[in-house]
Each structure stands twice: as structure tokens, then as C-alpha cells.
Design a protein around this motif. Structure first.
Motif, PDB file in Angstrom:
ATOM      1  N   ASP A  58     -27.217  34.016  -4.485  1.00  0.00           N
ATOM      2  CA  ASP A  58     -28.540  33.494  -4.832  1.00  0.00           C
ATOM      3  C   ASP A  58     -29.618  34.563  -4.680  1.00  0.00           C
ATOM      4  N   GLU A  86     -31.516  34.010   1.210  1.00  0.00           N
ATOM      5  CA  GLU A  86     -31.032  34.122  -0.171  1.00  0.00           C
ATOM      6  C   GLU A  86     -32.139  33.965  -1.195  1.00  0.00           C
ATOM      7  N   LYS A 136     -31.389  28.478   1.047  1.00  0.00           N
ATOM      8  CA  LYS A 136     -32.585  28.828   0.263  1.00  0.00           C
ATOM      9  C   LYS A 136     -33.887  28.686   1.044  1.00  0.00           C
TER      10      LYS A 136
HETATM   11 MG   LIG Z   1     -26.502  30.292  -2.246  1.00  0.00          MG
END
Ligand SMILES: [Mg+2]
Ligand SMILES: CC(=O)SCCNC(=O)CCNC(=O)[C@H](O)C(C)(C)COP(=O)(O)OP(=O)(O)OC[C@H]1O[C@@H](n2cnc3c(N)ncnc32)[C@H](O)[C@@H]1OP(=O)(O)O
Ligand SMILES: CC(=O)C(=O)O
Length: 364
Positions: free
Chosen positions: A185, A158, A124
Motif C-alpha cells: 500500500d 503504509e 492505513k
Molecule cells: Mg496494506
């Protein structure tokens, strides 16, 4: 900012930390195989998988239950300390930077197994600031633990902001080893209307034009061919360019439909052709698919060697099988030949297959 000028870029970020690498080594990493170190059954298989896969990755983030986060971290330490990984790389995926676990992940793993960890995958990632944070913290922890070589960083692409900032992420630190696509994600963050982990979608398609009847009217209700398109093409291509520009390595990511080994192979091959060096494997059966797809075929290497042989000093143009070859196609062939040589060093079966290409196929 961690890096204010070009001359500071390669300076260690803590006194006593190992010197950053000037170049990221191109180590084979066709499959990054994920395992949950808190799952005893899965963890027990890991020592036996050494040598069968290019990268083993102890996953601490998503797919590990909240109640098992500490067990996963401790399990990874135990496996790393008790296993000789030989030629296989050991990576980990730490928890997200805003999670309650990540600080303990880093402060536990670096002193305990920092000498064995090749790459830390950071999920992330939103921008260069996330890489700068991990970069400095790793330098401090490496210095304190006396680690001899820098642990590299791999970012997962993501989030929409991460994709928008992909170039600055790649260039944020000399530790940057590569990027992986995080389609699950990323889909959620972008509010894409999919529920899959990677792969195509039957609704994302292009339809053949309608035929016309004898009066010249279009027959929209006629049977028409449809071609499923690749939802991830744009992001992968953008990721590949950003990685190539910064001398680091792009990877596909997870393919969640474990049972659909055919579509998995297709998706991996699209990524290979676009420039990715490897992908993730979530289940043991995806390792063989990744190893096959991310190794150039014998036919490609036979052709590439023919072009290299025919092009001599690399200038001018030649015809091979009715096709023009020149400096640019020679360079493409050299990419494949270099990859084959690298893989042959660690994969005896592939070496035998490439070595068996007859000279006549090369010199013809
Ligand atoms: Mg992920
Ligand atoms: C969007 C993302 O973040 S993707 C990344 C996060 N996700 C992951 O890391 C998932 C990793 N994979 C897994 O957790 C598992 O493979 C699952 C849950 C998908 C499927 O697990 P299972 O239902 O046990 O699969 P299955 O029954 O086919 O397993 C067959 C054997 O392989 C083992 N196995 C399954 N996955 C793995 C693995 N990743 N590594 C090693 N062994 C494995 C199983 O323990 C089982 O062993 P057994 O034959 O001795 O019983
Ligand atoms: C790879 C990953 O973490 C994702 O797709 O979300």
C-alpha cells in the motif's frame, strides 16, 4: 484530542476500562503469521499451529474477499473461543477505519474474544487521530465487556502521510505496541513504480564506475558490477527510530514472493540488523525463516557473552580478537544477550543451542 497533558496520558479513556500499561512487554514475536479465518482449510490448521509460531493473526482486511468479511470475523471469533493459545499470542488485523466493516469488527471482537486478543493491528494509519479514535472506542468496549487488561494497538505504516507522521503515531497512546512496514500500500500511495509486495527490485541499483582504456577514455559499455539496493531502507530505519524513541516494537511486514525463500531471508535479515523484532509470515514456510532470522545466532551470542565477561564493570576498553570493545559495544552485546534469554524461555531448541556454548568461548 484524547491526550491533552502528560498527566492524562495513562488515564483510562472510559470509566471502567482497564488501566493502560506503563511499559509494553517485550514478548517474542519473530513471526506474525497471517491467516484468513473465512478460509476453512486454512482456519482448520490454526489450532495445530499453536506453539509453532510466536503470533497467530486472524486477518480481516486486504486479502479477504468483500463477500467473506462477515465469515472472516465470525470465523475468528469461533477459532479464538475454541482454541487454547498457550504461549502463542493472538492478534487480528481489522478493516480500514473508512471501510464499511471496521465498526462491526471492533464491536463484535472485543466483547466476544477481547480477553484473548493481545493486539489489534490497524491498517492505513495516517496520523495520531486514527489511533485516538481506536483508543477511545476500545476503552468503551473494554469497559462495557469487563475486559481485564488493555488490548494493544499495532499500526501499519503504509501511507505517505503515515510515514511523515510516524513519531506522533508511535506516541499517540499507551496502547501502541508497534509498527509494521506495509510496502504494498505504501508503494501505491507514494506512487512508487513497483508492482511487488516487499523485497528488492533489480532496477533499483548502483553500478560500479566504468573502467578506462589505454587512452584514459571511459568504457561505459564494459561489464560492470551492479549492486541491488534496498527500496525500503529509508522507511524501515525511520520506523525503527520512531519505535525505539517511544519504547514500542518495529516489524518488517509481508514478503510476497513466497517461492523465493532466499531473498525472503535476506530481506528479513536486513530488517533484523536494523532493529526490527520480527516480521510477517504469509505462508507456513515463511515461519521457519522468520524464527531463524529474528533469533540471534549462536556465534553472535558466544561473542556477546565474551564481551560481557571481559568488560567486567562495563567501564574502560578491552581488546578481543584484535577489536576494541567498550561501553557502547557492551551495550550492543547486552541487546543480543537479553533477546537470547527472552527467546530461550519459549524456545527449547534455542535454549539448548545457547546453553551449549562452551564457557571457554565466553571466558577466552
Ligand atoms: Mg496494506
Ligand atoms: C499486502 C498485505 O496485506 S499482506 C497480508 C495479506 N495477505 C495474506 O494474509 C495472505 C495469506 N496467505 C495466503 O492467503 C496463502 O498463503 C496464499 C494465497 C498466498 C497461498 O495459498 P496456497 O495457494 O493455498 O498455497 P499452498 O498451496 O502453497 O499452501 C500449502 C498448504 O498451506 C496452507 N496454507 C497456505 N497459507 C497458509 C496460511 N497463511 N496459514 C495456514 N495455512 C496456510 C494451504 O491451505 C495448503 O494446505 P494443504 O497442504 O493442506 O492443501
Ligand atoms: C502490509 C500491507 O498491508 C501492505 O503492504 O500493504
Amino acid at each position: 484530542m484524547s491526550h491533552q497533558s502528560a498527566k492524562d496520558f495513562f488515564r483510562p479513556l472510559a470509566v471502567g476500562a482497564p488501566a493502560p500499561l506503563r511499559e509494553i512487554p517485550a514478548r517474542p514475536s519473530r513471526a506474525i503469521h497471517f491467516f484468513d479465518p473465512s478460509n476453512e482449510k486454512m482456519a482448520a490448521k490454526i489450532p495445530g499451529m499453536v506453539g509453532t509460531v510466536d503470533v497467530l493473526l486472524g486477518n480481516l482486511e486486504d486479502a479477504v474477499k468483500a463477500d467473506n468479511k462477515v465469515a472472516a470475523r465470525e470465523g475468528l471469533v469461533k477459532i479464538a473461543q475454541s482454541t487454547d493459545f498457550g504461549p502463542t499470542q493472538l492478534w487480528t488485523r481489522i478493516n480500514a477505519l473508512d471501510s464499511p466493516w471496521v465498526l462491526d469488527d471492533l464491536t463484535t471482537l472485543v466483547p466476544a474474544i477481547g480477553e484473548k486478543l493481545d493486539v489489534i493491528m490497524v491498517p492505513k494509519v495516517q496520523g495520531a487521530e486514527d489511533i485516538h479514535y481506536v483508543d477511545r472506542l476500545l476503552a468503551q468496549l473494554e469497559a462495557k465487556a469487563g475486559i481485564s487488561r488493555p488490548i494493544l494497538i499495532h499500526a501499519i505504516l503504509e501511507t505517505a502521510r503515515g510515514v511523515a507522521n510516524v513519531e506522533e503515531i508511535c506516541g499517540a497512546s499507551p496502547r501502541m505496541q508497534g509498527l509494521s512496514l506495509g510496502p504494498a500500500d505504501l508503494a501505491a500511495d507514494r506512487k512508487m513504480k513497483t508492482t511487488r509486495v516487499g523485497g528488492g527490485h533489480p532496477g533499483y541499483l548502483v553500478r560500479e564506475d566504468p573502467p578506462r582504456d589505454a587512452n584514459g577514455d571511459t568504457r561505459v559499455d564494459a561489464q560492470r558490477a551492479v549492486f541491488q539496493q534496498d527500496l525500503w531502507h529509508y522507511t524501515i530505519a525511520k520506523m525503527v527510530d520512531a519505535c525505539a524513541m517511544h519504547g514500542i516494537y518495529p516489524y518488517y511486514g509481508p514478503f510476497g514472493d513466497i517461492a523465493d525463500v532466499v531473498a525472503c531471508e535476506d530481506q528479513f535479515r536486513n530488517a533484523f540488523l536494523l532493529g526490527c523484532v520480527g516480521t510477517w509470515s504469509l505462508h507456513p514456510k515463511q515461519i521457519a525463516i522468520a524464527n531463524k532470522v529474528f533469533s540471534p545466532s549462536v556465534e553472535d551470542i558466544a561473542h556477546a557473552r565474551r564481551v560481557v565477561a571481559a568488560m567486567g564493570d562495563g567501564t574502560g576498553a578491552v581488546m578481543i580478537d584484535g577489536k576494541m570493545e567498550d561501553d557502547a559495544s557492551l551495550k550492543q552485546c547486552l541487546v543480543l544477550v537479553a533477546l537470547a534469554e527472552q527467546l530461550a524461555e519459549i524456545d527449547p531448541e534455542l535454549k539448548a543451542a545457547y546453553d551449549a556454548i562452551p564457557d571457554s568461548e565466553v571466558d577466552a
